[in-house]
Design a protein around this motif. Structure first.
Motif, PDB file in Angstrom:
ATOM      1  N   GLN A 236       1.051  -1.074   0.212  1.00 41.97           N
ATOM      2  CA  GLN A 236      -0.269  -0.152  -0.461  1.00 41.97           C
ATOM      3  C   GLN A 236       0.913   1.041   0.073  1.00 41.97           C
ATOM      4  OE1 GLN A 236      -3.574   0.285  -0.716  1.00 41.97           O
ATOM      5  NE2 GLN A 236      -2.985   2.737  -1.115  1.00 41.97           N
ATOM      6  N   LEU A 237       2.186   1.316   0.922  1.00 37.14           N
ATOM      7  CA  LEU A 237       2.773   1.958   0.243  1.00 37.14           C
ATOM      8  C   LEU A 237       3.379   2.391  -0.648  1.00 37.14           C
ATOM      9  CD1 LEU A 237       4.986   1.817   4.064  1.00 37.14           C
ATOM     10  CD2 LEU A 237       2.982   3.863   3.815  1.00 37.14           C
ATOM     11  N   TYR A 238       3.757   1.005  -0.728  1.00 36.49           N
ATOM     12  CA  TYR A 238       5.002   1.984  -3.079  1.00 36.49           C
ATOM     13  C   TYR A 238       2.901   2.650  -4.176  1.00 36.49           C
ATOM     14  CZ  TYR A 238       4.530  -0.616  -7.179  1.00 36.49           C
ATOM     15  OH  TYR A 238       4.312  -0.921  -8.454  1.00 36.49           O
ATOM     16  N   LEU A 239       2.248   1.581  -3.726  1.00 40.16           N
ATOM     17  CA  LEU A 239       1.208   2.152  -4.243  1.00 40.16           C
ATOM     18  C   LEU A 239       1.011   3.733  -3.943  1.00 40.16           C
ATOM     19  CD1 LEU A 239      -1.729  -0.460  -4.235  1.00 40.16           C
ATOM     20  CD2 LEU A 239      -0.071   0.596  -6.009  1.00 40.16           C
ATOM     21  N   ASN A 240       0.441   4.203  -2.932  1.00 39.80           N
ATOM     22  CA  ASN A 240       1.097   5.346  -2.586  1.00 39.80           C
ATOM     23  C   ASN A 240       1.579   6.196  -3.536  1.00 39.80           C
ATOM     24  OD1 ASN A 240      -0.388   5.330  -0.283  1.00 39.80           O
ATOM     25  ND2 ASN A 240       0.121   5.382   1.277  1.00 39.80           N
ATOM     26  N   VAL A 241       2.538   5.933  -3.720  1.00 38.25           N
ATOM     27  CA  VAL A 241       4.160   6.723  -5.176  1.00 38.25           C
ATOM     28  C   VAL A 241       3.427   5.869  -6.528  1.00 38.25           C
ATOM     29  CG1 VAL A 241       6.421   6.900  -5.204  1.00 38.25           C
ATOM     30  CG2 VAL A 241       5.656   6.744  -2.643  1.00 38.25           C
ATOM     31  N   SER A 242       3.560   4.797  -6.139  1.00 41.66           N
ATOM     32  CA  SER A 242       3.207   4.387  -7.811  1.00 41.66           C
ATOM     33  C   SER A 242       1.823   5.362  -8.247  1.00 41.66           C
ATOM     34  CB  SER A 242       2.638   2.995  -7.964  1.00 41.66           C
ATOM     35  OG  SER A 242       2.611   2.554  -8.967  1.00 41.66           O
ATOM     36  N   ASN A 243       1.091   5.256  -7.752  1.00 43.15           N
ATOM     37  CA  ASN A 243      -0.474   5.373  -8.672  1.00 43.15           C
ATOM     38  C   ASN A 243      -0.274   6.996  -8.633  1.00 43.15           C
ATOM     39  OD1 ASN A 243      -1.791   3.111  -8.138  1.00 43.15           O
ATOM     40  ND2 ASN A 243      -2.597   3.852  -5.801  1.00 43.15           N
ATOM     41  N   ASN A 244       0.950   8.236  -7.953  1.00 45.66           N
ATOM     42  CA  ASN A 244       1.144   9.459  -7.875  1.00 45.66           C
ATOM     43  C   ASN A 244       1.926   9.399  -9.589  1.00 45.66           C
ATOM     44  OD1 ASN A 244      -1.869  10.926  -6.699  1.00 45.66           O
ATOM     45  ND2 ASN A 244       0.594   9.622  -5.109  1.00 45.66           N
TER      46      ASN A 244
END
Length: 387
Positions: A236-244
């Motif tokens: 989820q922490l990775y997705l916080n960055v990847s999704n942006n």
């Protein structure tokens, strides 16, 4: 007699594969196994072996990627012209793509041959023949048509592309990509204090200010059990960055970091940032010979600015590199300004691109050339100037 053979799994690879690719961890079977077992859902890995009689003299990593329009370019501000061009590129590339290279990491980590046994021209001719064979096989077994071929990523002085005629003969266009941000570790930096001493006052103060903003955050290396236990949080922490991200071609699966730790062991490191025993950020490193390769990271956006998480991660990666005597910190692409503020330099890179439709292929180069942005960020110069 020279031939090329295609393999669908790391466990099919011929003897001496690891010996030929021994200079690069990303060509080794432990890494290939880790990626296969935790690959993005829209990606499939293939491998090519080039043989002279029965001797392995060349290898290549190929990824079959399914690109989807909505997942490529994110909704980011753009001029009207650039938005139109962006749409043209994304529509032209969407679908089935063969990538000679590794989409999950910046750099040339796919091609290798023994120059004493095969010429560069013969090696590439066999790789392109293998791509034709693989294209036909995918059409036959999956009824999917390959729309484009990408060969990535090369430094401009890379000897493997010293003969551009090889790519022209196969109608591949050379296009610029974002530079690889690399920090070359000075020989006299034995500790982080040596690095700090070389910073000018502005950036020394910036370093101290970032460290003060940790505000009680504790950094810990995560062992394999902790990585597995926290897989959902890390993802989820990775997705916080990847999704942006402005442009993305894949999403890592939840087990990706666990799989790399399982296979690479001490050559893969995960560092977690804890605030009041809550994991609020992390970064990962791959130890590749004398090169420290920064990998994926993630953080809770609530703590990014007040705790300067990203900048502190860059400093922590650098400290690891200095203390463990790496020659280069490979910070990769994106966030170029902030990476240059810690001392990384932009190293130009190119890739080669071909659409299988000749008309669209003729259009891709000028469109990419128009889309390629000028340097719209200001490079920082953090070190004391010397005469």
């Amino acid at each position: 007699m020279k031939t090329v053979r295609i393999y669908k799994s790391y466990d099919e690879l011929p003897e001496h594969w690891n010996h030929l690719g021994g200079h690069d961890l990303f060509l080794q079977t432990p890494y290939l196994k880790a990626l296969e077992q935790a690959t993005p859902k829209n990606m499939q890995c293939f491998y090519m072996g080039v043989f002279k009689n029965e001797d392995l003299v060349g290898i290549a990593i190929i990824q079959h990627v399914r690109l989807y329009l909505k997942e490529m370019f994110r909704k980011t501000p753009a001029s009207r012209l650039r938005a139109v061009l962006r749409d043209m590129v994304s529509r032209g590339l969407k679908g089935q793509v063969l990538v000679v290279g590794n989409l999950t990491h910046t750099g040339q980590h796919a091609l290798c041959f023994d120059a004493n046994e095969i010429t560069q021209a013969d090696y590439f001719e066999l790789i392109f023949k293998g791509l034709q064979d693989l294209t036909r096989d995918i059409k036959k077994t999956e009824n999917k048509t390959i729309r484009a071929i990408i060969v990535k990523d090369f430094f401009k002085e890379d000897p493997i592309i010293e003969d551009p005629g090889i790519f022209r003969r196969h109608q591949l266009n050379q296009v610029k990509v974002q530079p690889n941000m690399m920090l070359f570790v000075d020989d006299h930096w034995l500790t982080m204090e040596d690095y700090i001493a070389d910073l000018n006052k502005k950036y020394r103060d910036r370093y101290k200010r970032a460290r003060r903003k940790f505000n009680g955050i504790i950094v810990k290396e995560l062992d394999i059990e902790t990585i597995q236990k926290n897989s959902k949080v890390l993802h989820q922490l990775y997705l916080n960055v990847s999704n942006n991200a402005r442009f993305n071609t894949f999403v890592l699966p939840e087990n990706h970091f666990y799989s790399l730790k399982l296979q690479l062991k001490s050559n893969f490191r995960v560092y977690g940032y804890f605030l009041d025993q809550t994991l609020v950020g992390f970064y990962t490193l791959i130890l590749n010979g004398k090169h420290l390769e920064t990998y994926f990271l993630g953080y809770d956006a609530e703590h990014q600015y007040p705790n300067q998480l990203y900048l502190n991660m860059l400093y922590d990666m650098l400290e690891f590199g200095i203390e463990n005597r790496f020659s280069t910190i490979v910070y990769a692409r994106t966030a170029m300004a902030i990476k240059s503020s810690v001392g990384a330099k932009p190293v130009p890179m190119v890739m080669y691109l071909k659409h299988t439709n000749p008309i669209l292929n003729a259009m891709l180069y000028p469109v990419f050339k128009l889309m390629n942005p000028t340097q719209n960020w200001k490079e920082r110069h953090p070190f004391i100037e010397t005469n």
